[in-house]
Structure formats: structure tokens, C-alpha cells
Design an enzyme around this catalytic site. Structure first.
Site, PDB file in Angstrom:
ATOM      1  N   THR A 141       0.186   9.796   0.060  1.00  0.00           N
ATOM      2  CA  THR A 141       1.407   9.494  -0.692  1.00  0.00           C
ATOM      3  C   THR A 141       1.051   9.129  -2.124  1.00  0.00           C
ATOM      4  OG1 THR A 141       2.502   8.679   1.299  1.00  0.00           O
ATOM      5  CG2 THR A 141       3.436   7.989  -0.799  1.00  0.00           C
ATOM      6  N   ARG A 169       0.832  -1.198   0.000  1.00  0.00           N
ATOM      7  CA  ARG A 169       0.000   0.000   0.000  1.00  0.00           C
ATOM      8  C   ARG A 169       0.869   1.252   0.000  1.00  0.00           C
ATOM      9  NH1 ARG A 169      -1.035   2.428   4.791  1.00  0.00           N
ATOM     10  NH2 ARG A 169      -3.246   2.698   4.327  1.00  0.00           N
ATOM     11  N   LEU A 170       0.264   2.356  -0.408  1.00  0.00           N
ATOM     12  CA  LEU A 170       0.820   3.686  -0.207  1.00  0.00           C
ATOM     13  C   LEU A 170      -0.189   4.449   0.630  1.00  0.00           C
ATOM     14  CD1 LEU A 170       2.203   4.688  -3.744  1.00  0.00           C
ATOM     15  CD2 LEU A 170       3.526   4.000  -1.746  1.00  0.00           C
ATOM     16  N   ASP A 171       0.300   5.268   1.555  1.00  0.00           N
ATOM     17  CA  ASP A 171      -0.591   6.031   2.415  1.00  0.00           C
ATOM     18  C   ASP A 171      -1.530   6.915   1.593  1.00  0.00           C
ATOM     19  OD1 ASP A 171       0.664   4.969   4.645  1.00  0.00           O
ATOM     20  OD2 ASP A 171       2.107   6.613   4.760  1.00  0.00           O
ATOM     21  N   PHE A 172      -2.623   7.299   2.206  1.00  0.00           N
ATOM     22  CA  PHE A 172      -3.627   8.164   1.590  1.00  0.00           C
ATOM     23  C   PHE A 172      -2.994   9.398   0.946  1.00  0.00           C
ATOM     24  CE2 PHE A 172      -6.816  11.630   2.053  1.00  0.00           C
ATOM     25  CZ  PHE A 172      -7.861  11.083   1.316  1.00  0.00           C
TER      26      PHE A 172
END
Length: 242
Positions: free
Chosen positions: A105, A100-103
Site C-alpha cells: 500500500t 502502518r501501511l501494508d507492504f
């Protein structure tokens, strides 16, 4: 014949570990019968259902998405926010993000329906370079950044970076642009590392994953991975997994 949990993982329904839990909880049927034995093997002719949903025997697909900021790295969101699969509306297969990538990012995110491939890349020892560009509030000293290579412990969890480098600094705006290379990918890792030094992250982008880059893509664009790219990623991960 393959183990049931491997077949479920390969279909992209869940990781192998989660598939094992589903089996032992009686959520999986083979040819209409509940199966709870983890050693069960099935053939392509067997009908497997997970929580009442038949496994679709899809061909594996692999995509690279330039994830924009403000998007959830998931296939659905109970708050109605935009998710990464919204950007691949023409893909019919049941794909999901690898990691995942943060919201907040942006950058490279891989999606697939191949659970085994995803689990291989997410293995903590796979050592595939993930290159990030970080804009910080404040300008860290080189000596401070060197601590990342040794590892910093925040709230009982240790975070490490393979490499860090200040690309530019703006004394007037009191900000810096820093390249960070990770092998691991813990939740909000880079933000926690820099906040631990007293330099909050203003912007964060993953610009390279292994040999993959964002070349030719704008935020929200996606493309299928080429066969040699898939092979290269698999080889990199398999060489390093202990």
C-alpha cells in the site's frame, strides 16, 4: 515531574503500555537504579535508561512521507527489505511511523519521535478521516459496499468503513476505482473487506489523513508537518477520544 512511562513514551521508545511492561520487567533504570514501580515520577534532570540505552531528550519532530509500494512500515526489517525511515536519511531524531501501511500500500504515512502524539492518533476512537483510493478486480455493486458502513465480520473480526463511493468503473477491464474512508486502521483492513465480497484489491493508496494530502509530493518524498497541521491533528484526535 512526570510519570516514568509517559517520559519513555514521549521519547518514542515504546507506547505507554509497552513502557509500563518494560518497567515492571526491570528493564528501566533511573539514575543507575532499576525501577519497577509504575507510579514513579522523574524530572528532566533524572537520567533514564531503557535496556541500557539512555533516553535522548530530543525536541519532538513530525513528518509526512509519501510511502511507496513495496516498503515496510517499520524502522528496521530482519529480512533486509526497505523500511520507511530509509526515505528520511537526513532526520537525526529517532523517529518511527504512526500506525502502518501494508507492504503493497502506498500513500500518506506520518512519522514522529513523539510517542504521546502517536498514541493519541492511534487511539481507536480518535475518528480522524483516513481516505483511501482502491482499485478492485471486479466491479462491486453499491448495495454490497453499503454493508461496509454497517460492518462486516471476517474471521471473527468486525471491520467498518465510514463512507464508500465508486469513482469509476471499467467494464472492459472488469475493474473499479473506489474511495473508502476509515476511522479505524486494522491490519490489512481494506483488502480483507473487499476480498470478503469477492473483489480482490489490485492497488491501494491512502491519499488523505485528516486534512493532510500528498499535494506536491512524489512517492518516496517527505516533508515536515507545519505547526498548524500538528495542532489541527491533535485537536481532532482529542475532541473525539472518549
Amino acid at each position: 515531574m512526570e510519570r516514568l512511562q509517559k517520559v519513555i513514551a514521549h521519547a518514542g521508545v515504546a507506547s505507554r503500555r509497552k513502557a509500563e511492561k518494560m518497567i515492571t520487567e526491570g528493564k528501566v533504570t533511573v539514575n543507575g537504579k532499576v525501577v519497577k514501580e509504575l507510579g514513579t515520577k522523574v524530572s528532566p534532570n533524572d537520567d533514564v535508561e531503557v535496556e541500557g540505552v539512555p533516553l535522548t531528550k530530543e525536541a519532538p519532530v513530525y513528518y509526512l512521507l509519501y510511502k511507496p509500494r513495496g516498503v515496510i512500515s517499520s524502522v528496521k526489517d530482519d529480512k533486509g527489505r526497505k523500511v520507511v525511515t530509509d526515505y528520511l536519511p537526513d532526520v537525526e531524531e529517532r523517529i518511527f511511523p504512526i500506525g502502518r501501511l501494508d507492504f503493497d500500500t502506498s500513500g500518506i504515512l506520518l512519522l514522529t519521535n513523539d510517542g504521546e502524539f502517536a498514541n493519541l492518533l492511534m487511539h481507536p476512537s480518535h475518528e480522524v478521516d483516513k481516505v483511501y483510493i482502491v482499485k478492485t478486480k471486479g466491479i462491486p455493486e453499491d448495495e454490497q459496499l453499503k454493508r461496509f458502513k454497517k460492518g462486516v465480520t471476517i474471521e471473527g473480526e468486525t471491520f467498518k468503513a465510514v463512507h464508500t463511493k465508486v469513482l469509476s468503473a471499467d467494464a472492459k477491464k472488469n475493474s473499479a476505482i473506489i474511495q473508502v474512508i476509515l476511522h479505524e486502521g486494522k491490519n490489512r483492513q481494506i483488502r480483507k473487506m473487499f476480498e470478503g465480497l469477492g473483489y480482490p484489491v489490485d492497488k491501494l493508496k491512502r491519499e488523505r489523513y485528516g486534512s493532510l494530502t500528498l499535494q506536491g509530493l512524489n512517492a518516496g518524498d517527505y516533508r515536515p508537518l507545519k505547526p498548524h497541521e500538528i495542532k489541527q491533528l491533535r485537536q481532532m484526535a482529542e475532541e473525539n477520544v472518549k
